[in-house]
Design a protein around this motif. Sequence first.
Motif, short mmCIF file in Angstrom:
data_model
loop_
_atom_site.label_atom_id
_atom_site.label_comp_id
_atom_site.label_asym_id
_atom_site.label_seq_id
_atom_site.Cartn_x
_atom_site.Cartn_y
_atom_site.Cartn_z
N ASP A 250 0.85 -1.19 0.00
CA ASP A 250 0.00 0.00 0.00
C ASP A 250 0.88 1.24 0.00
N GLU A 251 0.46 2.27 -0.73
CA GLU A 251 1.29 3.47 -0.83
C GLU A 251 1.15 4.37 0.40
N VAL A 252 0.12 4.17 1.22
CA VAL A 252 -0.03 4.89 2.48
C VAL A 252 -0.07 3.85 3.59
N LYS A 253 0.77 4.02 4.60
CA LYS A 253 0.94 3.02 5.64
C LYS A 253 0.26 3.45 6.93
N PRO A 254 -0.14 2.48 7.77
CA PRO A 254 -0.61 2.83 9.12
C PRO A 254 0.57 3.38 9.92
#
Length: 433
Positions: A144-148
């Motif tokens: 995913d390009e945005v991480k938690p």
Amino acid sequence: MKNFNYFKNQLIDQGQLQINVSEQDNAKPVGDAKIQVVRKYDSTVVDELYTDSSGQTETMDLGAPPLEYSLTPESGKPYSEYDLSISAEGFDPITIEGVQILPQAKALQPVQMKPTVQNIANAQNISIDQHTLWGIFPPKIPEDEVKPLPDAGGFIVLPQPVVPEFVVVHLGVPEDTSAQNVWIPFKDYIKNVASSEIYSTWPEETIRANVLAILSFVLNRVYTEWYRGKGFSFTITNSTAYDQAFFYGRNFFQEISTVVDEIFTTYITRPEIKQPLFTQFCDGVRTVCEKGMKQWGSKDLGDQGYDHLSILRNYYGYDIFLQQADKVEGVPISFPGEPLVIGSTGPAVRTIQTQLNAISNSYPAIKKVKVDGVYGQDTADAVKTFQQIFNLPATGVVDFATWYQISNIYVAVTKIAELDIKNYHNIYEPYRY
């Protein structure tokens, strides 16, 4: 003999090589180091030279394949390879195998020599792997390009993205506990990756787009504590299946180095997120990625006149924008915002004068200047000499790139960051193999 003649016939162009030799763990130059340059395909010694008082050799011309080989993916091997043998009194000898020379490009080979202990020399051998656009490497596993983000109980919670002083690179896949962890200065890491992932013969805007993707990729790993959150003791790996290609000890290219120095605090992001975007990429010919930039495609867009932001938006979406990190770790004072030129005055000028004088203790080619806070011709001349030694455009102006390079070298030669580095190593030393 057929194989030798084949390679000989391919070396119809020329590239350049300059070697910079310093002591391990600091930036102090090693003068009078002897370097033997050997053409790899036939083991012929093509040059023998020595470093000057700045630890630098003269720039030499070396045979390279035709330029067009690096401009299309279907051509032959686009670079030639040379082996280096480096020796200096009081230091362990080093051999570097497979230095890559591209046509009409300047290769910069940094060499860090370890002082010999108790007169017992321990030779070091560094072997540089093939370029990722030529060799065979595993494709990136999509993420995913945005991480938690890590919670408050994480190791470090960063309020904003920062540029770290070092990147801890794991030389293997994450679970390989036998692989070494190495501490690499941030800019050197980016230059290494970019020189391993793209060719410096490509259009400048293509180089700039790819460097920004590489920067955003690693800054996402830093900001989200991706590996530390999983219990590992490193920032990133050198496995192309998980991260970006990094080859310990390899040469940079001047064209790439210049771009990195100019934009190393910039990253890609989207509205309403804090973190740098996890900007995946692939070559786009032998390996095709589901998401992210295709490197050969970015080269084609550069040929068509696209600028770096247009190239990036073509792959990552038209809502992305460029953001600059406010903090650079490991430097005494941040860039003042405006270049220092002849006639500039004030504390920033005094800072540069003080740092240059400290650097000149190790680099005598840089003349000492009066610390008066006035940017006169003597200061401009000292800056220009510094820029020549450290492969920056020799303008005599302290711009963004020059400010941070002076800061980095000042910290290294005066070792004012030694305590910070020692504390950093104390945290991770049990995991360093």
